[in-house]
Structures are given as structure tokens and as C-alpha cells.
Design a protein around this motif. Sequence first.
Motif: not given
Length: 225
Positions: A189-212
Motif C-alpha cells: 500500500v505504501l508503494t502504491q500510495f507513493g506512486e500515486w503521490i508522485e503522479q498527482e504531484y505533477c498534475t496539480v497547482l502547487p498552491k492549491s489545497p491538494l497541491g499543498q
Amino acid sequence: MLSKYVDHLPLNRQVSIFARAGWPVTRTRLCDLVLKCGLLLEPLYRLMVHRVKQSFVIHADDSPVTLLRPNRTAYAWLCLGDASQPYTVFDLTAGRGEEYPSRFLDGYRGFLQADGYAGYNAVHGQERHLGCWAHVRRKFVECQTSDPAKASEALAFLRTLYAVERQIREDGLVGDRVVSLRRSRAGPVLTQFGEWIEQEYCTVLPKSPLGQALTYARNQWPSLG
């Protein structure tokens, strides 16, 4: 003191209560009694601090406290011992510099679990500063209004991780059995979650709540595994 600090009943209200019971005490007198009790209890407090510092891991956090006089912000540092030393102690300081947790935990050689505040690293090095999943989760909870779909995905990963810890408690597992279960169930689960975080990090605005929230989790990842 129990009415003031546990029941959150201010001393001025206690004055009225005592007066109805036949004791016409003043608020100043109650303040003096609280101070004297604090001095009498200090040896017990010092003993609790000593025992907390015998823990294998200490859980720590801090909260701002607004002072009336002078008009400034102080900080209440919380330290919670582990199962072998189940005590909760506080340290009130005038600031939030790294010297405060370092001084309070002087001599401690175990692990320290806290949020991402770098000041905790001064206690005895970053390698013993463990990340806190509760702080990671809180930031994704705060995203539920602005981005409910992505927040739900993140919280689903976290629910699975929390379920593993709940099973450990309910089954009374200890030692190698805990390590084995975490590796077999939480590890993937940690491995999958880490991959999900890296994937989503590249698609969101850094200052948005999700980006933060993603930035916080990504920065803390080395201490969360």
C-alpha cells in the motif's frame, strides 16, 4: 484545579459557585492557590518528564497559545510517551525555535515522531525524526471540499494503512509478527500510495489545497515509510 484545567471552568465562575456553597473566596485567592498547587506538583511533573524520556519513541506536537500580557504568541509543546511510559507532558515556551525541543528533550536517545517541523531534527539528528501520518491525513481531509475525488483516493490509501494498525492492536501482535504484517500488508500500500503521490504531484497547482497536501506528503515521505 480540576474544574479549571479539566472541566475548563474559569476561576471567576468558580468564585460564584463557592459563594453559593458558603465560601466567599476571591478570584485573587484562587489564583494564589493555583500557583501554590503548581509549585507543589512540580516534582511530580519532573518525574513524568523523566519517564517520558525513557520511551523507545516519543510522539510530539506543538500548538500556539495567545498571551494577554504581553500581547504575543507562546507555544505549548506536547510530548507523549509510548506504551511503556504512558505519560503526557507539556513545555510552554516563548518561541518556536529549535532550541526549545532540543532543551526539553536533552538526553533523549530514542525516536521522535512529529510533524515536518525541521526544528525537531535538532534533538538528535534527522535520522531519528519519524514522520506523522495523522498530519498527512489531516491535509487530505482539508482537500475534501476543493477536490473531493482526489482527496477520497488519498484517504482510501490511509484507511488501508490504519486498518493494518488496528488489526495489530486487536490481535495483540508484538515484535516480529508486527514487522511481518506491516511488510506484507502495509508495504504494498505504501508503494502504491507513493506512486500515486508522485503522479498527482505533477498534475496539480502547487498552491492549491491538494497541491499543498501532496507537497507535504512528498517532503515527509522518507520519514513515513
